[in-house]
Scaffold this active site. Sequence first.
Site, PDB file in Angstrom:
ATOM      1  N   GLU A   1    -102.913  -3.264 109.351  1.00 30.29           N
ATOM      2  CA  GLU A   1    -103.306  -4.522 108.840  1.00 30.29           C
ATOM      3  C   GLU A   1    -104.824  -4.198 109.071  1.00 30.29           C
ATOM      4  OE1 GLU A   1    -100.422  -8.128 109.202  1.00 30.29           O
ATOM      5  OE2 GLU A   1    -100.910  -7.223 111.066  1.00 30.29           O
TER       6      GLU A   1
ATOM      7  N   GLU B   1     -93.050  -5.408 110.951  1.00 32.53           N
ATOM      8  CA  GLU B   1     -92.757  -6.647 111.816  1.00 32.53           C
ATOM      9  C   GLU B   1     -91.572  -7.200 111.262  1.00 32.53           C
ATOM     10  OE1 GLU B   1     -97.369  -6.408 111.563  1.00 32.53           O
ATOM     11  OE2 GLU B   1     -95.538  -5.824 110.264  1.00 32.53           O
TER      12      GLU B   1
END
Length: 311
Positions: free
Chosen positions: A161, A181
């Site tokens: 990210e 995730e």
Amino acid sequence: MAAAVAAAAPGALGSLHAGGARLVAACSARLCPGLRLPGSLAGRRVGPAIWAQGWVPAAGGPAPKRGYSSEMKTEDELRVRHLEEENRGIVVLGINRAYGKNALSKNLIKMLSKAVDALKSDKKVRTIIIRSEVPGIFCAANLPVPTIAAIDGLALGGGLELALACDIRVAASSAKMGLVETKLAIIPGGGGTQRLPRAIGMSLAKELIFSARVLDGQEAKAVGLISHVLEQNQEGDAAYRKALDLAREFLPQGPVAMRVAKLAINQGMEVDLVTGLAIEEACYAQTIPTKDRLEGLLAFKEKRPPRYKGE
């Protein structure tokens, strides 16, 4: 390790139909807090802040070859190098949490935020490279200058990210990256659900997030997640070396133009083409009264390299 955060505040440009002056003001305000171009309608001139300018090589890594600044304590989680000599203007942010595998601790986030605040008001900074100082791991702001993520190891979850927030991403073929995730019954909450679709398209981004798939460098290049893929070298810093080559290509260009170009691209990609062209026109107008533009014309006439000062 790599990442530079480039999150945009919603509604920063305001209504584009409210008049050209408001659009120009919004563009100059977004260009960089503390940077006021000649004729700008917004922004207060602030002197460059000084942030920790030291670096020591990671354990087992190669020693710096030239022109680096003084050492910092080895336990520092973030290492900031202001390169010198022919690389002057390039800043390297290195994540150094070997004991935590570069996980984003509160202290590290605080240090990154502090470094970003200092760098974005420093007009001497031309390009920022973000990498890992921990061999084999890339993990883990709002910067107005070009940012390059150099991924030489693992970039999973928050690490990817952060890399997605950079302007350009380069990786070694042996690197591993993915938003994993969902394996932990959560979602990518650091910008992954927004930046990944913008980078590779919605359908493929959904596939990667739903499956928590991990890609190597070649696979990441094939889907457009990174711009360059390199075979890893013995030193384990192939991506960093490529990032440094790219940063050197950026150095000779006009610094104000680079910042304004980044702003125009980032803002333009969030709106329709007609609005984007209006943003481009307003940003272009910001470069006209600068000393750098006149220097560029004079250098071209005199057939010499320009001497830009970011003014």
